[in-house]
Design a protein around this motif. Structure first.
Motif, PDB file in Angstrom:
ATOM      1  N   LEU A   2       0.997  -1.235  -0.033  1.00  0.00           N
ATOM      2  CA  LEU A   2      -0.067  -0.064  -0.058  1.00  0.00           C
ATOM      3  C   LEU A   2       0.943   1.341   0.056  1.00  0.00           C
ATOM      4  O   LEU A   2       1.662   1.424   0.696  1.00  0.00           O
ATOM      5  CB  LEU A   2      -0.883  -0.347   1.191  1.00  0.00           C
ATOM      6  CG  LEU A   2      -1.839   1.131   1.248  1.00  0.00           C
ATOM      7  CD1 LEU A   2      -3.012   0.956   0.143  1.00  0.00           C
ATOM      8  CD2 LEU A   2      -2.544   1.025   2.609  1.00  0.00           C
ATOM      9  N   GLN A   3       0.397   2.186  -0.990  1.00  0.00           N
ATOM     10  CA  GLN A   3       1.217   3.275  -0.964  1.00  0.00           C
ATOM     11  C   GLN A   3       0.474   4.656  -0.637  1.00  0.00           C
ATOM     12  O   GLN A   3      -0.738   4.632  -1.188  1.00  0.00           O
ATOM     13  CB  GLN A   3       1.947   3.627  -2.522  1.00  0.00           C
ATOM     14  CG  GLN A   3       2.717   4.869  -2.658  1.00  0.00           C
ATOM     15  CD  GLN A   3       3.200   5.149  -4.008  1.00  0.00           C
ATOM     16  OE1 GLN A   3       2.491   4.690  -5.020  1.00  0.00           O
ATOM     17  NE2 GLN A   3       4.030   5.415  -4.251  1.00  0.00           N
ATOM     18  N   GLN A   4       0.705   5.538   0.126  1.00  0.00           N
ATOM     19  CA  GLN A   4      -0.303   6.306   0.772  1.00  0.00           C
ATOM     20  C   GLN A   4       0.671   7.734   0.538  1.00  0.00           C
ATOM     21  O   GLN A   4       1.764   7.915   0.442  1.00  0.00           O
ATOM     22  CB  GLN A   4      -0.174   6.847   2.068  1.00  0.00           C
ATOM     23  CG  GLN A   4      -0.968   5.403   2.594  1.00  0.00           C
ATOM     24  CD  GLN A   4      -0.856   4.803   3.906  1.00  0.00           C
ATOM     25  OE1 GLN A   4       0.248   5.150   4.678  1.00  0.00           O
ATOM     26  NE2 GLN A   4      -1.885   4.009   4.607  1.00  0.00           N
ATOM     27  N   ARG A   5      -0.143   8.648  -0.480  1.00  0.00           N
ATOM     28  CA  ARG A   5       0.421   9.771  -0.967  1.00  0.00           C
ATOM     29  C   ARG A   5      -0.214  11.004  -0.953  1.00  0.00           C
ATOM     30  O   ARG A   5      -1.419  11.007  -1.304  1.00  0.00           O
ATOM     31  CB  ARG A   5       1.290   9.769  -2.417  1.00  0.00           C
ATOM     32  CG  ARG A   5       2.246  10.788  -2.738  1.00  0.00           C
ATOM     33  CD  ARG A   5       2.964  10.409  -4.067  1.00  0.00           C
ATOM     34  NE  ARG A   5       2.412   9.104  -4.578  1.00  0.00           N
ATOM     35  CZ  ARG A   5       2.168   8.913  -6.011  1.00  0.00           C
ATOM     36  NH1 ARG A   5       2.906   9.727  -6.910  1.00  0.00           N
ATOM     37  NH2 ARG A   5       2.217   7.889  -6.407  1.00  0.00           N
ATOM     38  N   PHE A   6       0.286  12.196  -0.783  1.00  0.00           N
ATOM     39  CA  PHE A   6      -0.738  13.350  -0.708  1.00  0.00           C
ATOM     40  C   PHE A   6      -0.613  13.967  -2.212  1.00  0.00           C
ATOM     41  O   PHE A   6       0.405  13.991  -2.746  1.00  0.00           O
ATOM     42  CB  PHE A   6       0.011  14.716   0.296  1.00  0.00           C
ATOM     43  CG  PHE A   6      -0.424  14.408   1.727  1.00  0.00           C
ATOM     44  CD1 PHE A   6      -1.478  14.860   2.119  1.00  0.00           C
ATOM     45  CD2 PHE A   6       0.289  13.741   2.533  1.00  0.00           C
ATOM     46  CE1 PHE A   6      -2.110  14.719   3.440  1.00  0.00           C
ATOM     47  CE2 PHE A   6      -0.144  13.466   3.990  1.00  0.00           C
ATOM     48  CZ  PHE A   6      -1.434  13.984   4.386  1.00  0.00           C
ATOM     49  N   ILE A   7      -1.747  14.402  -2.440  1.00  0.00           N
ATOM     50  CA  ILE A   7      -2.018  15.050  -3.810  1.00  0.00           C
ATOM     51  C   ILE A   7      -2.595  16.317  -3.558  1.00  0.00           C
ATOM     52  O   ILE A   7      -3.623  16.810  -3.051  1.00  0.00           O
ATOM     53  CB  ILE A   7      -2.903  14.389  -4.750  1.00  0.00           C
ATOM     54  CG1 ILE A   7      -2.553  13.039  -4.802  1.00  0.00           C
ATOM     55  CG2 ILE A   7      -3.241  15.292  -5.856  1.00  0.00           C
ATOM     56  CD1 ILE A   7      -3.411  12.131  -5.916  1.00  0.00           C
ATOM     57  N   GLU A   8      -1.567  17.678  -3.788  1.00  0.00           N
ATOM     58  CA  GLU A   8      -1.924  18.954  -3.439  1.00  0.00           C
ATOM     59  C   GLU A   8      -2.758  19.545  -4.482  1.00  0.00           C
ATOM     60  O   GLU A   8      -2.554  19.492  -5.715  1.00  0.00           O
ATOM     61  CB  GLU A   8      -0.739  19.629  -3.337  1.00  0.00           C
ATOM     62  CG  GLU A   8      -1.136  20.954  -2.627  1.00  0.00           C
ATOM     63  CD  GLU A   8       0.289  21.531  -2.039  1.00  0.00           C
ATOM     64  OE1 GLU A   8       0.554  22.903  -2.436  1.00  0.00           O
ATOM     65  OE2 GLU A   8       1.348  20.951  -1.604  1.00  0.00           O
ATOM     66  N   LEU A   9      -3.990  19.933  -4.008  1.00  0.00           N
ATOM     67  CA  LEU A   9      -5.076  20.438  -5.047  1.00  0.00           C
ATOM     68  C   LEU A   9      -4.744  22.176  -5.068  1.00  0.00           C
ATOM     69  O   LEU A   9      -4.868  22.738  -6.335  1.00  0.00           O
ATOM     70  CB  LEU A   9      -6.398  20.444  -4.511  1.00  0.00           C
ATOM     71  CG  LEU A   9      -6.939  18.753  -4.589  1.00  0.00           C
ATOM     72  CD1 LEU A   9      -8.225  18.748  -3.963  1.00  0.00           C
ATOM     73  CD2 LEU A   9      -7.050  18.207  -5.951  1.00  0.00           C
ATOM     74  N   GLY A  10      -4.260  22.715  -3.913  1.00  0.00           N
ATOM     75  CA  GLY A  10      -3.907  23.942  -4.023  1.00  0.00           C
ATOM     76  C   GLY A  10      -3.887  24.623  -2.572  1.00  0.00           C
ATOM     77  O   GLY A  10      -3.649  23.827  -1.676  1.00  0.00           O
ATOM     78  N   GLU A  11      -4.234  25.805  -2.459  1.00  0.00           N
ATOM     79  CA  GLU A  11      -3.968  26.576  -1.205  1.00  0.00           C
ATOM     80  C   GLU A  11      -5.243  26.658  -0.522  1.00  0.00           C
ATOM     81  O   GLU A  11      -5.222  27.212   0.642  1.00  0.00           O
ATOM     82  CB  GLU A  11      -3.205  27.501  -1.061  1.00  0.00           C
ATOM     83  CG  GLU A  11      -1.769  27.154  -1.464  1.00  0.00           C
ATOM     84  CD  GLU A  11      -0.751  28.368  -1.584  1.00  0.00           C
ATOM     85  OE1 GLU A  11      -1.331  29.717  -1.575  1.00  0.00           O
ATOM     86  OE2 GLU A  11       0.444  28.339  -1.649  1.00  0.00           O
TER      87      GLU A  11
END
Length: 131
Positions: A2-11
């Protein structure tokens, strides 16, 4: 694995609406929602995030985030974007979990900041451990 990663949409400006739409259209995959708070001289800055279960047989657990774009000067008055996010979380069956964090500027690069958050979430059993 399992890989967990943040995906930044903006601020956290108009992208909060995108995050809410992701939560609504992927309600079956929604794992948890979070409100991260970091203290600054002007008040607390908020990050809104939603973690989703992997799609199909995949091993990728995305955590979409709107990072540190919402200023909350007064604890009594909730910013509208936070209120909309919390309402969307409740509609989808989740109460957002509030966590106080260090500000991302405390880290040399965003990837270290996201590793720090993932460590806190795993330590508190809010994300599944690596398998």
């Amino acid at each position: 694995m399992l890989q967990q990663r943040f995906i930044e949409l903006g601020e956290g400006f108009s992208d909060v609406f995108e995050l809410i739409e992701l939560m609504n259209t992927n309600a079956k995959r929604l794992h948890r929602t979070f409100v991260f708070s970091a203290a600054t001289e002007k008040g607390n800055v908020l990050s809104l995030a939603a973690a989703f279960h992997p799609a199909g047989d995949g091993h990728f657990m995305p955590i979409y985030i709107c990072r540190e774009g919402i200023l909350q000067k007064d604890q009594q008055e909730m910013p509208k974007r936070r209120l909309l996010f919390e309402q969307a979380s409740l509609v989808n069956g989740y109460t957002p979990i509030s966590i106080d964090l260090q500000h991302s500027s405390s880290f040399a690069e965003p990837s270290l900041y996201y590793q720090y958050i993932i460590g806190i979430l795993r330590l508190n059993h809010l994300l599944p451990p690596l398998q």
